[in-house]
Structure formats: structure tokens, C-alpha cells
Scaffold this motif. Structure first.
Motif, PDB file in Angstrom:
ATOM      1  N   GLU A  31       0.876  -1.166   0.000  1.00  0.00           N
ATOM      2  CA  GLU A  31       0.000   0.000   0.000  1.00  0.00           C
ATOM      3  C   GLU A  31       0.914   1.217   0.000  1.00  0.00           C
ATOM      4  O   GLU A  31       1.731   1.376   0.907  1.00  0.00           O
ATOM      5  N   ALA A  32       0.806   2.073  -1.031  1.00  0.00           N
ATOM      6  CA  ALA A  32       1.751   3.173  -1.157  1.00  0.00           C
ATOM      7  C   ALA A  32       1.093   4.428  -1.719  1.00  0.00           C
ATOM      8  O   ALA A  32       0.105   4.351  -2.453  1.00  0.00           O
ATOM      9  N   THR A  33       1.687   5.565  -1.378  1.00  0.00           N
ATOM     10  CA  THR A  33       1.278   6.850  -1.947  1.00  0.00           C
ATOM     11  C   THR A  33       1.976   7.026  -3.299  1.00  0.00           C
ATOM     12  O   THR A  33       2.902   6.283  -3.638  1.00  0.00           O
ATOM     13  N   ASP A  34       1.575   8.048  -4.023  1.00  0.00           N
ATOM     14  CA  ASP A  34       2.236   8.348  -5.297  1.00  0.00           C
ATOM     15  C   ASP A  34       3.719   8.641  -5.088  1.00  0.00           C
ATOM     16  O   ASP A  34       4.564   8.200  -5.864  1.00  0.00           O
ATOM     17  N   ASP A  35       4.050   9.400  -4.035  1.00  0.00           N
ATOM     18  CA  ASP A  35       5.449   9.732  -3.756  1.00  0.00           C
ATOM     19  C   ASP A  35       6.263   8.476  -3.432  1.00  0.00           C
ATOM     20  O   ASP A  35       7.418   8.353  -3.862  1.00  0.00           O
ATOM     21  N   GLU A  36       5.689   7.565  -2.684  1.00  0.00           N
ATOM     22  CA  GLU A  36       6.394   6.322  -2.345  1.00  0.00           C
ATOM     23  C   GLU A  36       6.639   5.475  -3.595  1.00  0.00           C
ATOM     24  O   GLU A  36       7.721   4.901  -3.765  1.00  0.00           O
ATOM     25  N   ILE A  37       5.654   5.439  -4.485  1.00  0.00           N
ATOM     26  CA  ILE A  37       5.817   4.682  -5.725  1.00  0.00           C
ATOM     27  C   ILE A  37       6.864   5.345  -6.612  1.00  0.00           C
ATOM     28  O   ILE A  37       7.666   4.666  -7.253  1.00  0.00           O
ATOM     29  N   THR A  38       6.895   6.666  -6.618  1.00  0.00           N
ATOM     30  CA  THR A  38       7.927   7.375  -7.379  1.00  0.00           C
ATOM     31  C   THR A  38       9.313   7.005  -6.861  1.00  0.00           C
ATOM     32  O   THR A  38      10.233   6.747  -7.645  1.00  0.00           O
TER      33      THR A  38
END
Length: 105
Positions: A31-38
Motif C-alpha cells: 500500500e503506497a502513496t504516489d510519492d512512495e511509488i515514485t
């Protein structure tokens, strides 16, 4: 699921990051935010670049793996990938990474 986070499926070997569990084989659910996926994408991209360097360096027979900066960079980035997956992953991901014994406390 936390606010701003979405479910992603990660394939470490090929740098897969997808929201579709059916599109390709994957190893971990996170489970991740957009920033974490970036950030995770940057780690995978860095290791892809290191793999290209390692391919060319592999043809130098006298250079041992543990004396090669590109291999060191690849290994350090891979530890960051596993650390991030451990932090963001579901219980199955956490347990699997813990069983590998590669992360420091």
C-alpha cells in the motif's frame, strides 16, 4: 488502507510496479502513496542502469564481484527496495522479507 495510498503489486526481479494483479507475475503486495511509488520506481531505475554497467563489466575477467562499485551500488539499492517493500507491504510481504534475513533492525 491509509488515505492517499493505493494497492500495488511489485515484481522485484523485473522492476514491476502495477495496480493490476493479473497483468504479470508479482512478488509483493504493498500500500503506497504516489510519492512512495515514485521513490520505488527510482530505485528500480537506478538498478536497471547498474545492471547495464554490470553487463559490460562482467566481460572483465580479473575483476571480482566484491571489488566492483557497480555491484555494490546495485546491492545497496536492492536493500533499499526490500526495506521499502517491508515497510509498505502486507503481512505476507513483511514475513517473507524478514525470513530472508537481509534487513538490519
Amino acid at each position: 488502507m491509509s488515505e492517499g495510498k493505493r494497492t500495488y503489486y511489485i515484481g522485484v526481479g523485473d522492476g514491476l510496479i502495477t495496480q493490476d494483479p493479473e497483468c504479470s507475475p508479482w512478488n509483493f503486495k504493498i500500500e503506497a502513496t504516489d510519492d512512495e511509488i515514485t521513490q520505488l520506481r527510482e530505485y528500480f531505475d537506478n538498478n536497471y542502469a547498474n545492471e547495464q554497467e554490470n553487463f559490460y563489466r562482467a566481460h572483465v575477467p580479473y575483476l571480482q564481484y566484491h571489488y566492483d562499485r557497480e555491484n555494490d551500488a546495485y546491492d545497496k539499492t536492492l536493500l533499499k527496495v526490500y526495506g521499502m517493500i517491508h515497510r509498505l507491504g502486507d503481512e505476507t510481504a513483511k514475513k517473507h522479507i524478514e525470513s530472508m534475513g537481509i534487513l538490519k533492525n
